[in-house]
Enzyme design. Sequence first.
Site, PDB file in Angstrom:
ATOM      1  N   GLN A 163       2.284  -6.170  -2.624  1.00  0.00           N
ATOM      2  CA  GLN A 163       2.761  -6.217  -1.226  1.00  0.00           C
ATOM      3  C   GLN A 163       4.047  -5.388  -1.055  1.00  0.00           C
ATOM      4  OE1 GLN A 163       1.899  -9.620  -2.580  1.00  0.00           O
ATOM      5  NE2 GLN A 163      -0.146  -9.038  -2.017  1.00  0.00           N
ATOM      6  N   GLY A 218      -4.232  -5.185  -3.987  1.00  0.00           N
ATOM      7  CA  GLY A 218      -5.330  -4.407  -4.552  1.00  0.00           C
ATOM      8  C   GLY A 218      -4.831  -3.025  -4.888  1.00  0.00           C
ATOM      9  N   HIS A 219      -5.131  -2.560  -6.088  1.00  0.00           N
ATOM     10  CA  HIS A 219      -4.828  -1.161  -6.369  1.00  0.00           C
ATOM     11  C   HIS A 219      -6.012  -0.508  -7.044  1.00  0.00           C
ATOM     12  CE1 HIS A 219      -2.514  -3.764  -9.166  1.00  0.00           C
ATOM     13  NE2 HIS A 219      -3.421  -3.258  -9.978  1.00  0.00           N
ATOM     14  N   ASP A 228       0.812  -1.219   0.000  1.00  0.00           N
ATOM     15  CA  ASP A 228       0.000   0.000   0.000  1.00  0.00           C
ATOM     16  C   ASP A 228       0.846   1.270   0.000  1.00  0.00           C
ATOM     17  OD1 ASP A 228      -2.357  -1.594   0.177  1.00  0.00           O
ATOM     18  OD2 ASP A 228      -1.846  -1.918   2.269  1.00  0.00           O
ATOM     19  N   LYS A 267       2.158   1.816  -5.179  1.00  0.00           N
ATOM     20  CA  LYS A 267       2.880   1.255  -6.331  1.00  0.00           C
ATOM     21  C   LYS A 267       2.069   1.330  -7.610  1.00  0.00           C
ATOM     22  CE  LYS A 267       3.275  -2.670  -4.232  1.00  0.00           C
ATOM     23  NZ  LYS A 267       2.822  -2.282  -2.886  1.00  0.00           N
TER      24      LYS A 267
HETATM   25  P1  IMP Z   1      -2.021 -12.950   2.959  1.00  0.00           P
HETATM   26  O1  IMP Z   1      -1.098 -12.472   1.912  1.00  0.00           O
HETATM   27  O2  IMP Z   1      -3.480 -12.783   2.634  1.00  0.00           O
HETATM   28  O3  IMP Z   1      -1.694 -14.337   3.421  1.00  0.00           O
HETATM   29  O4  IMP Z   1      -1.808 -12.034   4.270  1.00  0.00           O
HETATM   30  C1  IMP Z   1      -0.578 -12.029   5.007  1.00  0.00           C
HETATM   31  C2  IMP Z   1      -0.257 -10.636   5.518  1.00  0.00           C
HETATM   32  O5  IMP Z   1       0.079  -9.788   4.423  1.00  0.00           O
HETATM   33  C3  IMP Z   1      -1.417  -9.940   6.234  1.00  0.00           C
HETATM   34  O6  IMP Z   1      -0.866  -9.112   7.243  1.00  0.00           O
HETATM   35  C4  IMP Z   1      -2.021  -9.069   5.138  1.00  0.00           C
HETATM   36  O7  IMP Z   1      -2.712  -7.960   5.662  1.00  0.00           O
HETATM   37  C5  IMP Z   1      -0.770  -8.658   4.395  1.00  0.00           C
HETATM   38  N1  IMP Z   1      -1.016  -8.309   2.976  1.00  0.00           N
HETATM   39  C6  IMP Z   1      -1.176  -9.167   1.948  1.00  0.00           C
HETATM   40  N2  IMP Z   1      -1.346  -8.505   0.789  1.00  0.00           N
HETATM   41  C7  IMP Z   1      -1.273  -7.198   1.083  1.00  0.00           C
HETATM   42  C8  IMP Z   1      -1.341  -6.013   0.292  1.00  0.00           C
HETATM   43  O8  IMP Z   1      -1.501  -6.029  -0.926  1.00  0.00           O
HETATM   44  N3  IMP Z   1      -1.211  -4.828   0.965  1.00  0.00           N
HETATM   45  C9  IMP Z   1      -1.010  -4.787   2.305  1.00  0.00           C
HETATM   46  N4  IMP Z   1      -0.930  -5.866   3.083  1.00  0.00           N
HETATM   47  C10 IMP Z   1      -1.051  -7.070   2.480  1.00  0.00           C
HETATM   48 MG    MG Z   2      -2.908  -2.346  -1.749  1.00  0.00          MG
END
Ligand code: IMP
Ligand code: MG
Length: 429
Positions: free
Chosen positions: A225, A40-41, A13, A16
């Site tokens: 991420q 997500g963007h 977040d 990007k």
């Molecule tokens: P997962 O990727 O759904 O398994 O989540 C693992 C951790 O990564 C959690 O703390 C999520 O909130 C974080 N996370 C996963 N994808 C994103 C993203 O795109 N932005 C921010 N945090 C993320």
């Molecule tokens: Mg995001």
Amino acid sequence: MPLDIIIGTQWGDEGKGRITDLLAAQANIVARYSGGDNAGHTITIGADVFKLHLIPSGIVHENVVCLIGNGVVMNPAVVLREMDALTARGVDVSPARLKISTNTHLVTPAHIAIDRASERLKGSDAIGTTQRGIGPAYTDKAARSGLRASLLADPEALADAMYDHIAAKNTVLRHLYSAEPLDAEAVAVEYLAYARRLAPHLTDGSLLLHNALRNGDRILAEGAQGTMLDIDHGTYPFVTSSAPTASGALVGLGLGPSVVGRVVGVAKAFSSRVGGGPFATELDGDEAHRLRGSGANPWDEYGTTTGRPRRVGWLDLVVLRYAARINGLTELVLTKLDILSGLPEIPVCVAYRYQGRRLDHLPGDPAILAQCMPVYVNLPGWKTEIGDVRRMRDLPDAAQGYINFVADVVETPVRMVSVGPARSHTVYA
Ligand code: IMP
Ligand code: MG
């Protein structure tokens, strides 16, 4: 430009998507290399603002080909939903424009069910995942029992594999998690329908990129991420299950390091994190609210995928220095600098204090990290709005001071700064 890589330097977040959008205008191919629809963007097409989770944001540029790389785990239902939403807005998502690597792994309803059940079982130790089945899909990949996108081209094999997969996961769901089993037959039928639509998009992603580079094409690797969520280099176990770092881009696309040009690290001018895990500069109360926003604006700090309010805090340069090292950043982009306008002073974390000792580098042990206190330097703030500024030298002195301080401590030049939500709200060095 050979292969340029866009990296999140914090916990995701960072903005990007915005930077990808700007750089994609000069690219021929934009490729996603890791993660799945946990990312997500928010993108803008004309008057429409909507959210993409899997399709690279480069899709809005007519001449750009988009690739979902082998390092991604793809939920076919989500990618099809995004394709339909884009088509409805007049964006071409034909197989000529949107490609999927045959080696990309599939996310299934069983992965999602296990993600939910496993978080529930962890109770207060939950990671706070996005519950999109990401961890379980990568678990299957590493366990060599995953389902790859190539199956989408072979209906018979897909139906068999999906039936066996769901049947096997039902044992886990029932006996390990006391959760409801899934209907294997129904899931197999559902995936056969996805396969009919997605099969024409399959390609050898590595070969596509390799040939493109030989033709002199420009490729942009779009990160999802951030560095602190990397499975190896992040704040384990509070991480995602893939490698969002620069080397992950090479593994996740099937290219070698000699083709890399720029490695662009995107950093928000403050910090945010969704989900659990250590966060040294975290704020609460009024100060947090000031950085997070109320949720009324699309740029306020609420999760794109989950809608959760993000945890927020001051900028952590220990983290940024670490990200520069892990990714070999060639430059930094600082986003959302405008959010800091009007603060009298801006604290920036330059080191940690742990049991009375000063730490200049991010500790590898998460138990130590969890006990680290930030060592702040208070930088002067600026009062004026900066949304209309387009050149670094036109920014208020204190804003230039903030940027220069970051560049000095991270030992990486800041090439771009964003000062508002629109594409045009960009300040260039
Ligand atoms: P997962 O990727 O759904 O398994 O989540 C693992 C951790 O990564 C959690 O703390 C999520 O909130 C974080 N996370 C996963 N994808 C994103 C993203 O795109 N932005 C921010 N945090 C993320
Ligand atoms: Mg995001």
